[in-house]
Design a protein around this motif. Structure first.
Motif, PDB file in Angstrom:
ATOM      1  N   ASP A  24       0.847  -1.194   0.000  1.00  0.00           N
ATOM      2  CA  ASP A  24       0.000   0.000   0.000  1.00  0.00           C
ATOM      3  C   ASP A  24       0.885   1.247   0.000  1.00  0.00           C
ATOM      4  OD1 ASP A  24      -1.755   2.093   0.573  1.00  0.00           O
ATOM      5  OD2 ASP A  24      -2.676   1.081   2.294  1.00  0.00           O
ATOM      6  N   ALA A  26       0.177   4.159   0.714  1.00  0.00           N
ATOM      7  CA  ALA A  26      -0.182   5.101   1.782  1.00  0.00           C
ATOM      8  C   ALA A  26       0.580   4.821   3.078  1.00  0.00           C
ATOM      9  CB  ALA A  26      -1.687   5.040   2.058  1.00  0.00           C
ATOM     10  N   TRP A  80      -6.190  -3.015  -0.325  1.00  0.00           N
ATOM     11  CA  TRP A  80      -5.979  -1.621   0.099  1.00  0.00           C
ATOM     12  C   TRP A  80      -6.622  -0.603  -0.828  1.00  0.00           C
ATOM     13  CZ3 TRP A  80      -3.356   1.160  -3.512  1.00  0.00           C
ATOM     14  CH2 TRP A  80      -2.418   0.510  -4.314  1.00  0.00           C
ATOM     15  N   TRP A  81      -6.710  -0.867  -2.100  1.00  0.00           N
ATOM     16  CA  TRP A  81      -7.278   0.122  -3.026  1.00  0.00           C
ATOM     17  C   TRP A  81      -8.796   0.223  -2.903  1.00  0.00           C
ATOM     18  CZ3 TRP A  81      -4.542  -4.184  -4.612  1.00  0.00           C
ATOM     19  CH2 TRP A  81      -5.276  -5.209  -5.197  1.00  0.00           C
ATOM     20  N   GLN A  83     -10.128   0.278   0.264  1.00  0.00           N
ATOM     21  CA  GLN A  83     -10.305   0.823   1.610  1.00  0.00           C
ATOM     22  C   GLN A  83     -10.199   2.339   1.567  1.00  0.00           C
ATOM     23  OE1 GLN A  83      -7.067  -1.222   3.591  1.00  0.00           O
ATOM     24  NE2 GLN A  83      -8.468  -2.734   4.442  1.00  0.00           N
ATOM     25  N   ASP A  84     -10.909   2.993   2.484  1.00  0.00           N
ATOM     26  CA  ASP A  84     -10.742   4.439   2.572  1.00  0.00           C
ATOM     27  C   ASP A  84      -9.479   4.735   3.392  1.00  0.00           C
ATOM     28  OD1 ASP A  84     -11.383   4.425   5.367  1.00  0.00           O
ATOM     29  OD2 ASP A  84     -13.507   4.767   4.932  1.00  0.00           O
ATOM     30  N   GLU A  85      -9.118   5.997   3.453  1.00  0.00           N
ATOM     31  CA  GLU A  85      -7.878   6.394   4.113  1.00  0.00           C
ATOM     32  C   GLU A  85      -7.824   5.941   5.579  1.00  0.00           C
ATOM     33  OE1 GLU A  85      -5.644  10.538   5.266  1.00  0.00           O
ATOM     34  OE2 GLU A  85      -6.771  10.488   3.403  1.00  0.00           O
ATOM     35  N   ALA A  86      -8.924   6.072   6.293  1.00  0.00           N
ATOM     36  CA  ALA A  86      -8.952   5.683   7.710  1.00  0.00           C
ATOM     37  C   ALA A  86      -8.771   4.170   7.870  1.00  0.00           C
ATOM     38  CB  ALA A  86     -10.263   6.122   8.354  1.00  0.00           C
ATOM     39  N   ARG A  88      -7.221   2.168   5.805  1.00  0.00           N
ATOM     40  CA  ARG A  88      -5.841   1.849   5.452  1.00  0.00           C
ATOM     41  C   ARG A  88      -4.908   2.177   6.615  1.00  0.00           C
ATOM     42  NH1 ARG A  88      -5.365   4.428  -0.523  1.00  0.00           N
ATOM     43  NH2 ARG A  88      -3.312   3.425  -0.567  1.00  0.00           N
ATOM     44  N   ARG A  89      -5.083   3.345   7.221  1.00  0.00           N
ATOM     45  CA  ARG A  89      -4.251   3.747   8.358  1.00  0.00           C
ATOM     46  C   ARG A  89      -4.429   2.771   9.524  1.00  0.00           C
ATOM     47  NH1 ARG A  89      -6.649   7.861  10.005  1.00  0.00           N
ATOM     48  NH2 ARG A  89      -6.175   9.129   8.179  1.00  0.00           N
TER      49      ARG A  89
END
Length: 108
Positions: A24, A26, A80-81, A83-86, A88-89
């Motif tokens: 990922d 990110a 991962w692509w 998933q939203d940013e939260a 993923r984090r």
């Protein structure tokens, strides 16, 4: 070392003609480095357990390999692509916390 070839969408890398899920992008570089450190240590532990014939240690080491690869985004559902940013984090921070705790001998 050069970066492996990626698919046009960036979701996979191509290694020896085989497609693997990419890390990922990110995941911050410092966290990715720590996760790769855990991954390589776990892979070495798998080898040591196999040489020793220790099935319990092998299972534990393989679980750490899986945890590191999942935290990096290379395994797990959804990918991962999707998933939203939260999400993923949360995936990589929780995975790193678990692996750090296991390395320190604590329960995750």
């Amino acid at each position: 070392m050069t970066e492996p070839e990626r698919t046009p969408d960036g979701h996979h890398v191509l290694i020896k003609g085989r497609r693997w899920r990419a890390t990922d992008p990110a995941v911050p570089a410092d966290a990715a480095d720590r996760l790769r450190h855990h991954l390589m240590a776990a892979r070495r532990a798998v080898g040591a357990a196999l040489r020793a014939g220790d099935e319990a240690a092998e299972r534990a080491a393989r679980a750490r390999v899986h945890a590191a690869k999942t935290a990096l985004g290379e395994r797990g559902q959804p990918p991962w692509w999707e998933q939203d940013e939260a999400q993923r984090r949360e995936r990589w921070t929780a995975g790193l916390a678990r692996l750090d705790a296991e390395e320190g001998g604590e329960e995750a």
